[in-house]
Design an enzyme around this catalytic site. Structure first.
Site, PDB file in Angstrom:
ATOM      1  N   LYS A 223      61.482  13.784  65.618  1.00 64.95           N
ATOM      2  CA  LYS A 223      60.084  13.818  65.181  1.00 64.95           C
ATOM      3  C   LYS A 223      59.827  13.101  63.864  1.00 64.95           C
ATOM      4  CE  LYS A 223      58.985  18.140  67.561  1.00 64.95           C
ATOM      5  NZ  LYS A 223      58.464  19.506  67.426  1.00 64.95           N
TER       6      LYS A 223
ATOM      7  N   ARG B  73      85.001  23.023  54.965  1.00 61.37           N
ATOM      8  CA  ARG B  73      84.349  23.251  53.668  1.00 61.37           C
ATOM      9  C   ARG B  73      85.310  23.887  52.659  1.00 61.37           C
ATOM     10  NH1 ARG B  73      78.123  25.183  55.049  1.00 61.37           N
ATOM     11  NH2 ARG B  73      77.280  23.062  55.179  1.00 61.37           N
TER      12      ARG B  73
ATOM     13  N   GLY C 164      70.452  19.660  54.274  1.00 58.08           N
ATOM     14  CA  GLY C 164      69.184  19.719  53.549  1.00 58.08           C
ATOM     15  C   GLY C 164      69.206  18.986  52.215  1.00 58.08           C
TER      16      GLY C 164
ATOM     17  N   GLY D 180      73.411  17.044  59.809  1.00 62.16           N
ATOM     18  CA  GLY D 180      74.214  17.653  60.877  1.00 62.16           C
ATOM     19  C   GLY D 180      74.371  16.809  62.120  1.00 62.16           C
TER      20      GLY D 180
END
Length: 395
Positions: free
Chosen positions: A197, A36, A377, A354
């Site tokens: 899920k 990063r 996210g 991720g």
């Protein structure tokens, strides 16, 4: 949407507040993965090349509005200096006299790093007073932290409204890649969505069926769709209470002309461990005492055929239990097929999240994808069709 870049704003002689994501992993005070940090280097050097003084704003970990010494950004100063090849002057706060003193002390090609924005409770509340305090330090605001763009914080959204604002090079590359993938893509478009899920990716699936031509569903969530169609999946992970929701998504896809692809054969085992005894069976033939842990070779062949006929690919989530062998086979094979088509110039491929990045790296395919987002996210919310406050503020 339109946003300004570093090429659209005069930076000469200006103090430029640059929001970056350098929330890197550390062990014993040492940065263990500087990726990063390395990604912000082009933005820093471009601003300096245009005559601007660089002042970095960033968060680190989750101090929850309190000063937590082990979460100080001072710990990344050495790694930052190594990546930038520049002296870094550290300010012990991100507003007020300590911040201004650090900015005043920086000369030549020095870069200023201010303390963790989340040491202030107002950061995560997008407090106008905190944003004003940051704005008082500079002349121009640059956001180079797409990974934090889904949060309406003082340093990502509030500050952008107070100064002339632009996207940094990393943010610019991310936004251009995403626009090419979902905004105005070359068709046909195929999306791969995997993971455990359905419930965690409802918004994602609902948005994609109206935007893409083909949707490949893998991982545990594929089992839920199979159950919704009356297929027995033995002891496999499946959200049986989401069956009606899955049927609604299938109906929405059909109405939108989006073809959903589910496994036609599966790899099953009686235990979840590396090297477990396994067999490949037709999707409807999973034994009652077994669990589905990967897609089978016929499914992979079908996915390869979909990829071969596509122009754009968006990927989020693995096709099976990619962490353990041999249940990584489908993910590896599909990832390598996408990489091969991308390398040949036949496919624009964008991936993020991720688990996705880890899976593509494990398959040795990540380097050939057109763009890999490490944003997590923010990437997911973008795929869900949501506005990202940190991006909207640049418009």
């Amino acid at each position: 949407m339109a946003w300004k870049t570093l090429d659209d704003i005069d930076l000469n002689g200006k103090t430029v507040l640059v929001r970056v994501d350098i929330n890197v992993p550390m062990e014993n005070g040492v940065v263990t993965d500087a990726t990063r940090i390395e990604k912000i280097v082009p933005t820093v050097k471009d601003i300096q090349g245009k005559g601007g003084k660089v002042v970095l704003l960033a968060h680190f970990d989750r101090p929850k509005g309190k000063v937590v010494p082990e979460m100080s950004l001072g710990h990344v100063k050495t790694a930052l200096e190594a990546a930038l090849g520049r002296k870094v002057v550290f300010g012990s706060d991100c507003i007020g006299a300590p911040a201004q003193a650090a900015i005043d002390a920086a000369t030549g090609s020095d870069v200023v790093l201010l303390e963790n924005t989340r040491f202030h409770a107002g950061e995560e509340k997008n407090d106008p007073a905190l944003a004003q305090g940051m704005a008082a330090l500079g002349d121009v605001y640059v956001n180079d932290a797409f990974s934090a763009a889904h949060r309406a914080h003082a340093s990502t959204a509030g500050l952008a409204h107070l100064l002339p604002a632009a996207a940094g090079r990393l943010m610019e590359a991310e936004l251009r890649a995403l626009e090419a993938a979902l905004g105005a893509p070359q068709r046909p478009v195929v999306a791969v969505v995997g993971g455990a899920k359905v419930s965690t990716k409802l918004d994602l699936l609902g948005n994609l069926v109206s935007k893409v031509d083909h949707l490949v569903i893998g991982g545990g969530m594929a089992n839920t769709f199979l159950v919704a169609q009356g297929v027995e999946v033995g002891k496999s992970l499946a959200e049986r209470d989401m069956a009606e929701t899955a049927r609604e998504i299938l109906g929405k896809a059909q109405a939108a002309g989006c073809t959903i692809h589910l496994p036609v054969d599966v790899v099953v085992a009686r235990e979840f461990k590396a090297g477990a005894a396994n067999e490949t069976v037709a999707t409807g033939a999973c034994p009652a005492d077994a669990m589905i842990l990967d897609a089978g070779p016929q499914t992979v062949a079908a996915i390869r055929a979909v990829f071969a006929g596509a122009k754009t690919l968006i990927w989020n989530g693995p096709l099976g239990a990619f962490e353990i062998e041999p249940f990584d086979a489908a993910t590896n094979a599909a990832a390598r097929a996408a990489a091969e088509l991308t390398r040949a110039g036949q496919l624009i491929s964008v991936a993020g999240g991720g688990d996705t990045v880890a899976a593509l790296n494990k398959a040795g395919a990540a380097g050939d994808f057109s763009f890999i987002s490490t944003a997590g996210g923010a990437f997911l919310e973008w795929m869900e069709g949501k506005d990202l406050p940190g991006v909207t503020a640049l418009g």
